[in-house]
Design a protein around this motif. Sequence first.
Motif, short mmCIF file in Angstrom:
data_model
loop_
_atom_site.label_atom_id
_atom_site.label_comp_id
_atom_site.label_asym_id
_atom_site.label_seq_id
_atom_site.Cartn_x
_atom_site.Cartn_y
_atom_site.Cartn_z
N ASP A 196 0.83 -1.20 0.00
CA ASP A 196 0.00 0.00 0.00
C ASP A 196 0.87 1.25 0.00
OD1 ASP A 196 -2.52 -1.40 0.28
OD2 ASP A 196 -1.94 -1.79 2.36
N VAL A 197 2.01 1.16 0.69
CA VAL A 197 2.93 2.28 0.83
C VAL A 197 4.34 1.78 0.58
CG1 VAL A 197 3.85 4.06 2.37
CG2 VAL A 197 1.44 3.40 2.53
N ILE A 199 8.28 3.19 0.90
CA ILE A 199 9.22 4.23 1.30
C ILE A 199 10.57 3.84 0.72
CG2 ILE A 199 10.33 5.42 3.23
CD1 ILE A 199 7.84 4.92 4.88
N GLU A 217 1.04 4.49 -2.47
CA GLU A 217 1.69 5.74 -2.08
C GLU A 217 3.20 5.52 -2.04
OE1 GLU A 217 1.73 9.03 1.57
OE2 GLU A 217 0.46 7.24 1.70
N ILE A 219 6.84 7.11 -1.26
CA ILE A 219 7.45 8.18 -0.48
C ILE A 219 8.96 8.12 -0.65
CG2 ILE A 219 7.78 9.12 1.84
CD1 ILE A 219 5.13 7.73 2.60
N ALA A 238 7.89 7.23 10.14
CA ALA A 238 7.00 7.09 8.99
C ALA A 238 6.59 5.64 8.78
CB ALA A 238 7.68 7.64 7.73
N GLU A 241 4.08 4.79 11.56
CA GLU A 241 2.80 5.48 11.38
C GLU A 241 1.94 4.80 10.32
OE1 GLU A 241 1.18 9.75 9.59
OE2 GLU A 241 3.27 9.57 10.26
N HIS A 242 2.53 4.50 9.17
CA HIS A 242 1.75 3.88 8.10
C HIS A 242 1.33 2.46 8.45
CE1 HIS A 242 1.95 7.05 5.09
NE2 HIS A 242 3.23 7.24 5.39
N GLN A 245 -1.65 2.29 10.66
CA GLN A 245 -2.89 2.59 9.95
C GLN A 245 -3.46 1.36 9.25
OE1 GLN A 245 -2.01 5.85 7.30
NE2 GLN A 245 -1.52 7.26 8.97
N LYS A 247 -1.78 -0.55 7.05
CA LYS A 247 -1.30 -0.67 5.69
C LYS A 247 -0.12 -1.64 5.59
CE LYS A 247 -2.67 4.10 4.61
NZ LYS A 247 -2.19 5.44 4.24
N VAL A 249 3.40 -2.02 4.25
CA VAL A 249 4.45 -1.05 3.94
C VAL A 249 5.71 -1.77 3.49
CG1 VAL A 249 5.82 0.89 4.83
CG2 VAL A 249 3.51 0.47 5.73
N ARG A 251 9.70 -1.03 2.79
CA ARG A 251 10.85 -0.13 2.88
C ARG A 251 11.85 -0.63 1.85
NH1 ARG A 251 14.11 3.50 2.69
NH2 ARG A 251 15.43 4.19 4.42
#
Length: 411
Positions: A196-197, A199, A217, A219, A238, A241-242, A245, A247, A249, A251
């Motif tokens: 979903d995210v 980084i 998303e 980043i 970061a 936090e994600h 939520q 999600k 993530v 890295r």
Amino acid sequence: MAAEHPAYPVGLRLTGRHTVVLGGGQVAQRRLPALIAAGADITLISPSATPSVEAMADAGELTWHRRTYADGDLAEAWYALIATSDPTANAAASAEAERHRVWCVRSDDADAATAWTPATGHSEGVTVAVLTTEAKGRDPRRTAAIRDAVVEGLRDGTLVAPHHRTRTPGVALVGGGPGDPDLITVRGRRLLAEADVVIADRLGPRDLLSELPPHVEVIDAAKIPYGRFMAQEAINNALIEHAKQGKSVVRLKGGDPFVYGRGMEEVQALAEAGIPCTVVPGISSSISVPGAAGIPVTHRGVAHEFTVVSGHVAPDDERSLVDWPALARLRGTLVILMGVDKIGRIAETLTAHGKPADTPVALIQEGTTAAQRRVDATLATVAEAVHTHEVKPPAVIVIGAVAAMNPVHTD
């Protein structure tokens, strides 16, 4: 009787259910492992068997009756695989299966069977089964090729099928490799496709980001606002936090997360926050970039060891943790990462402690990418070479006899 309609696909739950296999040859050898994995109660009827099938019987994975087929063998079966070399016995067994309403696969005559075996494959808890839609014109090779393409796509992330109900939020620390998007691991690419995210570091394989679906998303880690935090703390926050939520993530780091990637700092921060983390190793630029430039970090009779060193801190800096005098005494290969702007002082230190000034040096900039270039020098000339050829980071520096080696070309 040939089928006039396409076959109806279904998954059979055979755990504990009586399954009969007629014939102990190559067909049975290929099909039995899947039946065993399904938990079927298997009876094998065959006067002989391949060594592999015999081993399954010896291990207690099936019951073997060493004889030919006899009428009544399928009376209590839920499923039957008919694969003997006797067409008459196969036809008789198929007729019995029809009388007792037993789903039956025939290896010698698909048209006469009541069931067909699909080409199957597995990926991350998913079984892919590909079935030809009709008996006429069946093409097993094409079916298998489609199966392989789907499974491979699921494994390497090129076929995006993200989890929804069973996906657990968290962070995947993914090593993206040295730069070429094809050099990320299969698992890393799949997790990236399901994120979903994302980084991402500057040195991660940027081309992969353009393949992500629009809802993901992305980043840039270098652009995360720091505020009262240091850069690494801001990245850690970061990630947390994600993930909190709900999600998924990723890295995305260049190379390997634990080779000068501060990966453990992020793992520790996530652990303290109670966030699950998966670490996916990556191909380190310390060995892959030299390899892409034709330099082996070890070679028989030339180098029996290689040492990877961070060059982001100069040898005379009080923060340096490197024993440079000891490195100067080593006879193997020295690989330096993040050392372009410090290579002059590094070369001076190595030669001051006994490393010959004519020791070969190779600098590989943007390794494994389309912009890759190589500059050759020696310890005595490397500082000037960096300036003359305008070598810029990221670049991997190789010091040692292997840096002078060239592949032997033969016609």
